[in-house]
Design a protein around this motif. Structure first.
Motif, short mmCIF file in Angstrom:
data_model
loop_
_atom_site.label_atom_id
_atom_site.label_comp_id
_atom_site.label_asym_id
_atom_site.label_seq_id
_atom_site.Cartn_x
_atom_site.Cartn_y
_atom_site.Cartn_z
N GLU A 169 0.83 -1.21 0.00
CA GLU A 169 0.00 0.00 0.00
C GLU A 169 0.87 1.26 0.00
OE1 GLU A 169 -3.23 2.23 2.83
OE2 GLU A 169 -3.18 0.04 2.89
N ARG A 170 1.93 1.25 0.79
CA ARG A 170 2.84 2.39 0.82
C ARG A 170 3.47 2.61 -0.56
NH1 ARG A 170 5.79 1.38 5.44
NH2 ARG A 170 7.28 0.18 4.26
N GLY A 171 3.83 1.53 -1.24
CA GLY A 171 4.39 1.64 -2.59
C GLY A 171 3.39 2.22 -3.57
N GLN A 172 2.13 1.86 -3.42
CA GLN A 172 1.09 2.42 -4.28
C GLN A 172 0.90 3.91 -4.02
OE1 GLN A 172 -2.06 -0.30 -3.27
NE2 GLN A 172 -1.48 -1.74 -4.89
N ARG A 173 0.95 4.30 -2.74
CA ARG A 173 0.84 5.73 -2.41
C ARG A 173 2.03 6.50 -2.97
NH1 ARG A 173 -1.11 3.75 2.72
NH2 ARG A 173 0.95 4.11 3.62
N LEU A 174 3.22 5.91 -2.88
CA LEU A 174 4.41 6.56 -3.43
C LEU A 174 4.26 6.77 -4.93
CD1 LEU A 174 7.32 7.62 -3.29
CD2 LEU A 174 8.08 5.23 -3.53
N GLY A 175 3.84 5.73 -5.63
CA GLY A 175 3.65 5.84 -7.08
C GLY A 175 2.64 6.92 -7.45
N ALA A 176 1.53 6.97 -6.72
CA ALA A 176 0.51 7.98 -6.99
C ALA A 176 1.06 9.39 -6.73
CB ALA A 176 -0.72 7.71 -6.13
N LEU A 177 1.81 9.55 -5.66
CA LEU A 177 2.40 10.85 -5.34
C LEU A 177 3.34 11.29 -6.45
CD1 LEU A 177 3.17 13.23 -3.46
CD2 LEU A 177 4.84 11.70 -2.42
N LEU A 178 4.20 10.40 -6.90
CA LEU A 178 5.15 10.76 -7.95
C LEU A 178 4.45 11.08 -9.26
CD1 LEU A 178 8.05 8.24 -7.25
CD2 LEU A 178 7.81 10.61 -6.48
N ARG A 179 3.40 10.34 -9.60
CA ARG A 179 2.64 10.63 -10.82
C ARG A 179 2.01 12.02 -10.74
NH1 ARG A 179 0.98 5.45 -10.12
NH2 ARG A 179 -1.05 6.09 -9.34
N ARG A 180 1.40 12.32 -9.58
CA ARG A 180 0.78 13.65 -9.42
C ARG A 180 1.84 14.75 -9.50
NH1 ARG A 180 -1.75 11.12 -5.06
NH2 ARG A 180 -0.53 12.39 -3.60
N PRO A 225 13.88 5.05 -17.38
CA PRO A 225 12.43 5.26 -17.48
C PRO A 225 11.64 4.05 -16.99
CG PRO A 225 13.52 6.00 -19.48
CD PRO A 225 14.55 5.30 -18.65
N GLU A 226 12.18 2.85 -17.20
CA GLU A 226 11.50 1.64 -16.74
C GLU A 226 11.44 1.60 -15.21
OE1 GLU A 226 9.27 -1.80 -16.94
OE2 GLU A 226 9.70 -0.29 -18.43
N THR A 227 12.50 2.04 -14.56
CA THR A 227 12.48 2.09 -13.09
C THR A 227 11.40 3.05 -12.61
OG1 THR A 227 14.82 1.52 -12.90
CG2 THR A 227 13.84 2.72 -11.04
N LEU A 228 11.34 4.23 -13.20
CA LEU A 228 10.31 5.19 -12.81
C LEU A 228 8.92 4.64 -13.09
CD1 LEU A 228 9.49 7.93 -11.70
CD2 LEU A 228 9.86 8.89 -13.99
N ARG A 229 8.76 4.00 -14.22
CA ARG A 229 7.46 3.40 -14.57
C ARG A 229 7.05 2.36 -13.53
NH1 ARG A 229 6.89 3.83 -19.49
NH2 ARG A 229 8.90 2.97 -20.10
N GLY A 234 3.56 1.04 -8.89
CA GLY A 234 3.50 0.24 -7.67
C GLY A 234 4.15 -1.12 -7.79
N ARG A 235 4.72 -1.44 -8.96
CA ARG A 235 5.36 -2.74 -9.14
C ARG A 235 6.63 -2.87 -8.33
NH1 ARG A 235 6.06 -3.23 -15.19
NH2 ARG A 235 7.55 -4.80 -14.55
N VAL A 236 7.28 -1.74 -8.04
CA VAL A 236 8.43 -1.72 -7.14
C VAL A 236 7.97 -0.94 -5.91
CG1 VAL A 236 10.80 -0.95 -6.78
CG2 VAL A 236 10.10 -1.83 -9.01
N ALA A 237 7.54 -1.66 -4.90
CA ALA A 237 6.95 -1.02 -3.72
C ALA A 237 7.98 -0.48 -2.75
CB ALA A 237 6.03 -2.00 -3.01
#
Length: 100
Positions: free
Chosen positions: A12-23, A41-45, A50-53
């Motif tokens: 869940e924390r990884g998903q929140r991180l991903g959403a924050l970075l996208r925003r 770019p693949e790492t950022l993606r 959220g694939r890398v939590a």
């Protein structure tokens, strides 16, 4: 070395991180941000999806720097501390807490 499975909280924390970075990235291209942060770019993606939590600290520090986010604000947002204090959970809210 065997890596232990991630806990639901880490996922869940990884998903929140991903959403924050996208925003925070907004209209900037993923390629531009990744190159500026000196990550692939693949790492950022993977982080944004959220694939890398649990990405490495230097990776997050570099991306946050490029996006103008403080690490304190990132941690506050992804750890859930911002929600318990009644913050909005937005990038603006994460930046605003540094001023106050």
């Amino acid at each position: 070395m065997v890596r232990l499975p991630l806990t639901p909280e880490e996922v869940e924390r990884g998903q929140r991180l991903g959403a924050l970075l996208r925003r925070a990235r907004g209209e900037r291209s993923m390629l531009d941000v990744a190159l500026a942060a000196q990550v692939s770019p693949e790492t950022l993606r993977k982080i944004e999806s959220g694939r890398v939590a649990t990405p490495a600290f230097p990776t997050i520090a570099a991306i946050a720097d490029v996006l103008g986010l403080s690490l304190d604000a990132v941690w506050s947002e992804i750890s859930g501390a911002g929600r318990s204090a009644g913050r909005t959970g937005s990038v603006h809210g994460a930046r605003q807490q540094l001023v106050s």
